[in-house]
Motif scaffolding. Structure first.
Motif, short mmCIF file in Angstrom:
data_model
loop_
_atom_site.label_atom_id
_atom_site.label_comp_id
_atom_site.label_asym_id
_atom_site.label_seq_id
_atom_site.Cartn_x
_atom_site.Cartn_y
_atom_site.Cartn_z
N GLN A 182 -37.67 64.13 -19.21
CA GLN A 182 -38.34 63.06 -19.31
C GLN A 182 -38.60 62.14 -18.16
O GLN A 182 -37.51 62.11 -17.28
CB GLN A 182 -38.17 62.40 -20.75
CG GLN A 182 -38.47 62.97 -21.87
CD GLN A 182 -38.33 61.87 -23.19
OE1 GLN A 182 -39.18 61.84 -24.10
NE2 GLN A 182 -37.23 61.38 -23.28
N ARG A 183 -39.63 61.43 -18.04
CA ARG A 183 -39.47 60.43 -17.03
C ARG A 183 -38.51 59.39 -17.36
O ARG A 183 -38.16 59.05 -18.50
CB ARG A 183 -40.81 59.77 -16.78
CG ARG A 183 -42.10 60.42 -16.32
CD ARG A 183 -43.12 59.68 -15.97
NE ARG A 183 -43.48 58.53 -16.93
CZ ARG A 183 -44.38 58.52 -17.73
NH1 ARG A 183 -44.86 59.76 -18.04
NH2 ARG A 183 -44.51 57.64 -18.52
N PRO A 184 -37.83 58.91 -16.08
CA PRO A 184 -36.83 57.81 -16.62
C PRO A 184 -37.10 56.57 -17.55
O PRO A 184 -36.67 56.30 -18.29
CB PRO A 184 -36.66 57.32 -14.98
CG PRO A 184 -36.65 58.30 -14.04
CD PRO A 184 -37.99 58.91 -14.86
N GLN A 205 -41.26 76.21 -14.49
CA GLN A 205 -42.11 75.15 -14.07
C GLN A 205 -42.62 75.54 -12.70
O GLN A 205 -44.03 75.42 -12.58
CB GLN A 205 -41.36 73.73 -13.77
CG GLN A 205 -40.95 72.92 -15.08
CD GLN A 205 -42.08 72.62 -15.65
OE1 GLN A 205 -43.18 71.86 -15.08
NE2 GLN A 205 -42.34 72.93 -17.05
N ILE A 206 -42.28 76.63 -12.12
CA ILE A 206 -42.92 77.12 -10.76
C ILE A 206 -43.91 77.94 -11.09
O ILE A 206 -45.16 77.70 -10.72
CB ILE A 206 -41.93 77.93 -10.18
CG1 ILE A 206 -40.64 77.18 -9.27
CG2 ILE A 206 -42.71 78.96 -8.99
CD1 ILE A 206 -39.71 77.86 -8.34
N PHE A 207 -43.68 78.63 -12.28
CA PHE A 207 -44.90 79.74 -12.73
C PHE A 207 -45.81 79.05 -13.79
O PHE A 207 -46.84 79.71 -13.82
CB PHE A 207 -44.24 80.93 -13.37
CG PHE A 207 -43.42 81.78 -12.38
CD1 PHE A 207 -44.04 82.52 -11.33
CD2 PHE A 207 -42.04 82.03 -12.10
CE1 PHE A 207 -43.46 83.37 -10.39
CE2 PHE A 207 -41.51 82.66 -11.47
CZ PHE A 207 -41.96 83.34 -10.46
N ALA A 208 -45.48 77.96 -14.11
CA ALA A 208 -46.52 77.26 -14.94
C ALA A 208 -47.51 76.42 -13.99
O ALA A 208 -48.59 76.28 -14.53
CB ALA A 208 -45.92 76.28 -15.71
N THR A 223 -48.86 69.19 -8.88
CA THR A 223 -48.90 68.97 -10.35
C THR A 223 -50.24 68.13 -10.53
O THR A 223 -50.82 67.45 -10.02
CB THR A 223 -47.67 67.89 -10.73
OG1 THR A 223 -46.55 68.62 -10.49
CG2 THR A 223 -47.78 67.60 -12.41
N PRO A 224 -51.00 68.60 -12.06
CA PRO A 224 -52.18 67.99 -12.28
C PRO A 224 -51.86 66.43 -12.34
O PRO A 224 -50.89 66.13 -12.73
CB PRO A 224 -52.46 68.47 -13.53
CG PRO A 224 -51.69 69.88 -13.70
CD PRO A 224 -50.51 69.66 -12.66
N PRO A 225 -53.00 65.72 -11.74
CA PRO A 225 -52.71 64.24 -11.56
C PRO A 225 -52.48 63.74 -13.37
O PRO A 225 -53.14 64.15 -13.83
CB PRO A 225 -54.11 63.91 -11.05
CG PRO A 225 -54.47 64.90 -10.28
CD PRO A 225 -54.26 66.26 -11.14
N ALA A 226 -51.57 62.79 -13.13
CA ALA A 226 -51.27 62.20 -14.54
C ALA A 226 -52.21 61.24 -14.85
O ALA A 226 -52.97 60.75 -14.02
CB ALA A 226 -50.00 61.53 -14.43
N VAL A 239 -46.18 77.53 -21.38
CA VAL A 239 -45.05 76.45 -20.69
C VAL A 239 -45.81 75.36 -20.44
O VAL A 239 -46.71 75.24 -19.34
CB VAL A 239 -44.34 76.95 -19.77
CG1 VAL A 239 -43.62 75.86 -18.87
CG2 VAL A 239 -43.34 78.26 -20.40
N ALA A 240 -45.56 74.19 -20.88
CA ALA A 240 -46.07 72.85 -20.48
C ALA A 240 -45.62 72.47 -19.17
O ALA A 240 -44.44 72.48 -18.75
CB ALA A 240 -45.68 71.85 -21.53
N ILE A 241 -46.37 71.79 -18.60
CA ILE A 241 -46.14 71.25 -17.00
C ILE A 241 -45.32 69.96 -17.41
O ILE A 241 -45.85 68.90 -17.98
CB ILE A 241 -47.27 71.17 -16.08
CG1 ILE A 241 -47.85 72.68 -15.54
CG2 ILE A 241 -46.93 70.32 -14.91
CD1 ILE A 241 -49.11 72.59 -14.86
N ILE A 242 -44.16 69.68 -16.70
CA ILE A 242 -43.41 68.35 -16.81
C ILE A 242 -43.79 67.77 -15.45
O ILE A 242 -43.67 68.26 -14.48
CB ILE A 242 -41.88 69.00 -17.04
CG1 ILE A 242 -41.78 69.79 -18.36
CG2 ILE A 242 -41.00 67.59 -17.21
CD1 ILE A 242 -40.21 70.20 -18.43
N ASP A 243 -43.94 66.20 -15.76
CA ASP A 243 -44.05 65.39 -15.03
C ASP A 243 -43.13 65.59 -13.74
O ASP A 243 -42.02 65.76 -14.06
CB ASP A 243 -44.02 64.03 -15.52
CG ASP A 243 -44.17 63.13 -14.71
OD1 ASP A 243 -45.63 62.54 -14.63
OD2 ASP A 243 -43.45 62.36 -13.84
N ASP A 244 -43.53 65.34 -12.69
CA ASP A 244 -42.70 65.44 -11.39
C ASP A 244 -41.34 64.37 -11.40
O ASP A 244 -40.21 64.82 -11.12
CB ASP A 244 -43.33 65.28 -10.22
CG ASP A 244 -44.26 66.25 -9.77
OD1 ASP A 244 -44.25 67.37 -10.20
OD2 ASP A 244 -45.37 66.12 -8.88
#
Length: 525
Positions: free
Chosen positions: A398-400, A350-353, A94-97, A368-373
């Motif tokens: 979403q993140r917790p 998410q896999i293909f994004a 995942t691209p670094p946040a 498709v937007a990449i969702i935070d891990d």
């Protein structure tokens, strides 16, 4: 239960089937697992288990059985000429946040154990809890009717017999015979080809000192993928369907490593279909699909294959247990497809994004937007008849820290104390319905409603039964006022909440629980 009947029959005794057996047996459900092979596959397959999977195993007392537990870092991958040759760029999953909030999402880290080592642990625990596991037993055919499913089976000595079950969970893999017999279609990216692999041992520990565990081999006329199982075993994956002899396989391994005299012990070979397909339905009558039978996803650093299947198993297990015990009507089972199929699709996209499979996406994840891990792991949203108040305007994940206890989300992890005991808030959950609150009136309401509906509702008062380590942490995490309450399902998801105290807390709780637990309305006399 006798040898010819069971409450639940699980078809397939690999990772997801055994997980289903474990969670059902933990609930005390009489069940049978049939597996056509004599044991686990000799090829390790999956290795990484997410903190959410570890939370589920923690609840059944298995988390400490893992030989190694790592942090929640995703496996690191680098493009190389060879292990001994030039190393090029590292590619993140995942691209670094831009800003990574320093929040502890879970009491657990990731689990690191090869699938062929995990399956015997799951099998032994399931048997200890009462599961009837039948190896070398094949499903021949089945028929379902209004009251159950009849399965025709062939045992290890060739004898054929029938078994009657109230419900069936099909965890029989991506070529699921049960799914095919039910004529359930699949959609998604589809097949991306067939791969070959070779599992081997070799002295390569020195190449792991940097923390990299996955290597994309990039040579002018040779491309492959090399990965360690972190137990002395490695696998080389080749993106074709060519049969090779041992001498050729050893030569390819040495070429990928870059050591012409490398000593190698070949263990086994594998043949893999790389595909991404989601079943159009996860259930048909009294039969439910789980794991690869429901969704085939390519191996990913997000753990979206095996871990998604284990979560399927946990989701259907507690619901079947509630229905079989008479606490819930069969309507509760409708929520399995409603909750788990959108998650499978979310993970497919998410896999293909992401960069790992973007070149194979064929446009399925366009825009498709990449969702935070952390959002994918802990913050996915359920919408179903087992959730009350999950608004359509809410995002799929979403993140917790971006949630605040909304219905349909996983109950957040908080450290709490009970006397001298330090617990995660999750340790209070994941076995029965739990009402979390601060006000004493909710305890009386829970007691009254539990008696009226015949459902065990355990009320935990924060500030009385347990204490949080930070003042106000409970209200903030669960989105409550001082007199509010949160109703948590047996799987640790928020089913309903009352932000503050309603005029009639007993009536409000009873109406909510009756709906989310699918309790039949009382009949008029």
């Amino acid at each position: 239960m006798n040898g010819n009947s069971a409450s639940v029959l699980v078809i397939g005794g690999s990772l997801v089937g055994l997980s289903t057996a474990l969670f059902l047996a933990w609930e005390g459900i009489p069940m049978v697992v049939v597996e056509r092979h004599p044991g686990s596959s000799v090829h390790p397959r999956a290795i990484g288990y997410t903190p959410r999977t570890m939370e589920l195993l923690r609840a059944v007392g298995l988390a400490d059985r893992f030989p190694q537990v790592t942090s929640d870092a995703r496996p690191r991958r680098v493009r190389v000429e060879s292990l001994a040759g030039r190393w090029f760029e590292e590619s993140p999953w995942t691209p670094p946040a831009k800003v990574a909030p320093p929040i502890e999402w879970s009491p657990m880290g990731s689990g690191g154990i090869a699938q062929d080592r995990l399956e015997p642990i799951l099998r032994a625990k399931a048997i200890e809890l009462g599961a009837d596991v039948r190896l070398e037993t094949e499903l021949l055919r089945f028929e379902q009717d209004a009251s159950g499913v009849t399965a025709w089976l062939r045992g290890p000595s060739g004898q054929e017999y029938t078994l009657r079950a109230s419900y069936v969970v099909a965890a029989d893999g991506h070529r699921s015979a049960v799914r095919e017999a039910l004529a359930i279609g699949r959609s998604g990216r589809g097949s991306m080809g067939t791969m070959r692999s070779v599992l081997f041992r070799a002295p390569l520990q020195k190449y792991l000192e940097s923390g990299i565990v996955q290597f994309s081999i990039d040579q002018p006329d040779f491309n492959a993928f090399l990965v360690t199982y972190r137990d002395g075993r490695w696998a080389l994956f080749l993106s074709d369907d060519e049969e090779r002899d041992e001498a050729t396989l050893q030569a390819l391994i040495r070429r990928a490593v870059g050591e012409p005299d490398l000593p190698i012990e070949l263990i086994t070979t594998g043949r893999w279909e790389l595909s991404a397909l989601i079943a159009d339905h996860f259930s048909s009558g009294r039969i439910f699909l789980a794991g690869d039978a429901a969704h085939t996803l390519p191996p990913s650093r997000g753990g979206y294959g095996a871990n998604t299947g284990i979560e399927d198993a946990h989701n259907i297990a507690w619901k079947l247990a509630a229905v079989l015990a008479g606490r819930s009507s069969p309507k509760l089972l409708e929520s399995y497809d409603a909750e788990r199929r959108p998650i499978a699709w979310l993970r497919h996209q998410q896999i293909f994004a992401r960069a790992d499979f973007a070149a194979h996406s064929a446009g399925v994840a366009k825009d498709v937007a990449i969702i935070d891990d952390a959002a994918m792991e802990f913050g996915q949203l359920y919408r179903s008849n087992a959730v009350l108040g999950a608004a359509e305007t809410l995002p799929p994940a979403q993140r917790p820290d971006q949630w605040a206890g909304q219905p349909g989300t996983r109950a957040p992890h908080l450290w709490v104390s009970r006397g001298d005991e330090r617990l995660s808030s999750l340790d209070l959950l994941q076995r029965r319905w739990v009402l979390l609150a601060e006000g004493e009136r909710w305890r009386e309401a829970a007691k009254t409603v539990a008696s009226a509906l015949g459902i065990d509702v355990h009320c935990v008062l924060v500030g009385s039964d347990v204490e949080t380590t930070e003042e106000g942490a409970f209200r903030a995490a669960f989105g409550l006022e001082a007199d509010g309450a949160s109703l948590i399902r047996p799987d640790g998801y928020v089913a309903w909440r009352s932000v503050d105290l309603p005029a009639d807390p007993v009536g409000a709780l009873e109406r909510a629980l009756r709906q989310v637990a699918s309790v039949d309305e009382p009949r008029e006399k």
